[in-house]
Design an enzyme around this catalytic site. Sequence first.
Site, PDB file in Angstrom:
ATOM      1  CG  HIS A 257      -2.118   0.890   0.990  1.00 26.03           C
ATOM      2  ND1 HIS A 257      -2.091   2.237   1.197  1.00 26.03           N
ATOM      3  CD2 HIS A 257      -3.352   0.597   0.516  1.00 26.03           C
ATOM      4  CE1 HIS A 257      -3.273   2.743   0.875  1.00 26.03           C
ATOM      5  NE2 HIS A 257      -4.057   1.775   0.460  1.00 26.03           N
ATOM      6  CG  ASP A 308      -8.348  -4.428  -3.582  1.00 27.00           C
ATOM      7  OD1 ASP A 308      -9.584  -4.285  -3.505  1.00 27.00           O
ATOM      8  OD2 ASP A 308      -7.590  -3.561  -4.040  1.00 27.00           O
TER       9      ASP A 308
HETATM   10  N1  ACO Z   1       4.033  -7.670  -4.612  1.00 22.24           N
HETATM   11  C1  ACO Z   1       5.370  -7.699  -4.739  1.00 22.24           C
HETATM   12  N2  ACO Z   1       6.148  -6.620  -4.578  1.00 22.24           N
HETATM   13  C2  ACO Z   1       5.535  -5.470  -4.272  1.00 22.24           C
HETATM   14  C3  ACO Z   1       4.149  -5.374  -4.111  1.00 22.24           C
HETATM   15  C4  ACO Z   1       3.392  -6.522  -4.306  1.00 22.24           C
HETATM   16  N3  ACO Z   1       2.083  -6.506  -4.182  1.00 22.24           N
HETATM   17  N4  ACO Z   1       3.823  -4.111  -3.794  1.00 22.24           N
HETATM   18  C5  ACO Z   1       4.963  -3.434  -3.753  1.00 22.24           C
HETATM   19  N5  ACO Z   1       5.979  -4.254  -4.034  1.00 22.24           N
HETATM   20  C6  ACO Z   1       7.406  -3.882  -4.095  1.00 22.24           C
HETATM   21  C7  ACO Z   1       7.689  -3.198  -5.417  1.00 22.24           C
HETATM   22  O1  ACO Z   1       8.052  -4.116  -6.412  1.00 22.24           O
HETATM   23  C8  ACO Z   1       8.797  -2.260  -5.030  1.00 22.24           C
HETATM   24  O2  ACO Z   1       9.984  -2.997  -4.936  1.00 22.24           O
HETATM   25  P1  ACO Z   1      11.373  -2.364  -5.436  1.00 22.24           P
HETATM   26  O3  ACO Z   1      11.586  -1.156  -4.557  1.00 22.24           O
HETATM   27  O4  ACO Z   1      12.352  -3.466  -5.216  1.00 22.24           O
HETATM   28  O5  ACO Z   1      11.168  -2.007  -6.870  1.00 22.24           O
HETATM   29  C9  ACO Z   1       8.427  -1.837  -3.624  1.00 22.24           C
HETATM   30  O6  ACO Z   1       7.647  -2.905  -3.082  1.00 22.24           O
HETATM   31  C10 ACO Z   1       7.632  -0.531  -3.595  1.00 22.24           C
HETATM   32  O7  ACO Z   1       6.471  -0.714  -4.412  1.00 22.24           O
HETATM   33  P2  ACO Z   1       5.798   0.389  -5.288  1.00 22.24           P
HETATM   34  O8  ACO Z   1       5.051  -0.273  -6.395  1.00 22.24           O
HETATM   35  O9  ACO Z   1       6.789   1.455  -5.668  1.00 22.24           O
HETATM   36  O10 ACO Z   1       4.816   1.005  -4.223  1.00 22.24           O
HETATM   37  P3  ACO Z   1       3.677   2.022  -4.527  1.00 22.24           P
HETATM   38  O11 ACO Z   1       3.430   2.762  -3.294  1.00 22.24           O
HETATM   39  O12 ACO Z   1       3.978   2.787  -5.761  1.00 22.24           O
HETATM   40  O13 ACO Z   1       2.451   1.075  -4.900  1.00 22.24           O
HETATM   41  C11 ACO Z   1       0.697  -0.425  -4.736  1.00 22.24           C
HETATM   42  C12 ACO Z   1       1.459   0.690  -4.040  1.00 22.24           C
HETATM   43  C13 ACO Z   1       0.275   0.024  -6.145  1.00 22.24           C
HETATM   44  C14 ACO Z   1      -0.550  -0.729  -3.924  1.00 22.24           C
HETATM   45  C15 ACO Z   1       1.608  -1.673  -4.827  1.00 22.24           C
HETATM   46  O14 ACO Z   1       1.904  -2.131  -3.517  1.00 22.24           O
HETATM   47  C16 ACO Z   1       0.993  -2.780  -5.661  1.00 22.24           C
HETATM   48  O15 ACO Z   1       1.129  -2.766  -6.880  1.00 22.24           O
HETATM   49  N6  ACO Z   1       0.254  -3.750  -5.017  1.00 22.24           N
HETATM   50  C17 ACO Z   1      -0.406  -4.779  -5.764  1.00 22.24           C
HETATM   51  C18 ACO Z   1      -1.712  -4.251  -6.350  1.00 22.24           C
HETATM   52  C19 ACO Z   1      -2.766  -4.022  -5.290  1.00 22.24           C
HETATM   53  O16 ACO Z   1      -2.991  -4.853  -4.422  1.00 22.24           O
HETATM   54  N7  ACO Z   1      -3.449  -2.871  -5.396  1.00 22.24           N
HETATM   55  C20 ACO Z   1      -4.526  -2.503  -4.471  1.00 22.24           C
HETATM   56  C21 ACO Z   1      -4.082  -1.439  -3.526  1.00 22.24           C
HETATM   57  S1  ACO Z   1      -5.352  -1.027  -2.390  1.00 22.24           S
HETATM   58  C22 ACO Z   1      -6.427  -0.160  -3.321  1.00 22.24           C
HETATM   59  O17 ACO Z   1      -6.116   0.580  -4.185  1.00 22.24           O
HETATM   60  C23 ACO Z   1      -7.817  -0.378  -3.081  1.00 22.24           C
END
Ligand code: ACO
Length: 371
Positions: A257, A308
Amino acid sequence: MSTTRGLEGIVATTSSVSSIIESVLTYQGYDIDDLADNASFEEVIYLLWNGRLPNSTELSQFTQELADHAEVPKEIIDQMKAYPIDKVHPMAALRSAISSLALFDEQADVMEEEANRLKAVKIQAQIPTIVTAFSRIRDGLEPVGPRSDLGFAANFLYMLTGNEPDEIAVNAFNKALVLHADHELNASTFTARVCVATLSDVYSGITAAIGALKGPLHGGANEAVMKMLMEIEDVENVEPYIRKALDNKEKIMGFGHRVYKDGDPRAKHLKEMSKRLTEITGETKWYEMSTKINEMVTGEKGLLPNVDFYSASVYHSLGIKHDLFTPIFAVSRASGWLAHILEQYSNNRLIRPRAEYVGPGKQTYIPIEQR
Ligand code: ACO
């Protein structure tokens, strides 16, 4: 100029609708833990729009007002019947239908406060009717109209199946609606505010928000979680499936998140509901697979489940088709979007940030025959 990728940590507006402070989510100052255990979704909508909980007379008047506006124009139903229904995702259908609703509202562009409030009531009341009607149309069934004697959660399930739902299903669905209602300046709410800050109409704001919610990094993640659970199929397959995904640096849907680093306060409620509902259906494997994925992803990546993750097995256990999970999120989140839209109108200023230019330096136009 300096930039912050994805606007992380940027405070873009003031708002009194909801807050996330030290991983505690409140709607107008009420902790969602309290609301999830006690409130009806109708009470929560009232709270988000009015800044206070209703008394019983106000709540029954408000519930009646929603019921009075729950029918959608026949033209919208006819339009949905004309969509290429076997190819259209229900989120795309919802986005189009909400946009079309504006065409049948003569007050769509009237910007007086009372006219905008009435539009909010209509949209909130009609979103469930649209989602359930589309679901029935593509199953070759006639839509079932709303019943004014049923509450919001019960009515949704009734319009979806044509049968009056039992109390367990209604309570679980109500709780899910309460938990998804608002969430500060999430991507779809921000989209809605940017849209209406141009003084565009409420329907445009909601249409834009639905478009943003649809993406798998936002609301679309709940359907993606269920897809993953279906692919894994059984508890014993969790370990190799997740191992491979982590090794390939794939994102595991339903984890992580932008704001919560100590865990999403909504997830624990949905986890508990998932446990209970899968026990009732006898399909505990969905809960067991989910907890095993949770253990692995949290253990290895330190990532915690978001709203989710467990909502997928909750909705599945309620017998809801998987591609309706995100439209259901929209049914609930519409209450928050509308609260933010009304708040934006009440103290509006155009939202127009800047971009740091990283393109080519000064170029000279070359006539096409010389390129
Ligand atoms: N699985 C694996 N790795 C992850 C995940 C995940 N679900 N989420 C974050 N990471 C990792 C990223 O790969 C990144 O790693 P790195 O620094 O080595 O490249 C690090 O954690 C930071 O992640 P970001 O994507 O930069 O975090 P951001 O704050 O931009 O994104 C988000 C948040 C979009 C929710 C992300 O965690 C994600 O894509 N989760 C999966 C999709 C999801 O569940 N979305 C629903 C969110 S809740 C909602 O909107 C209702």
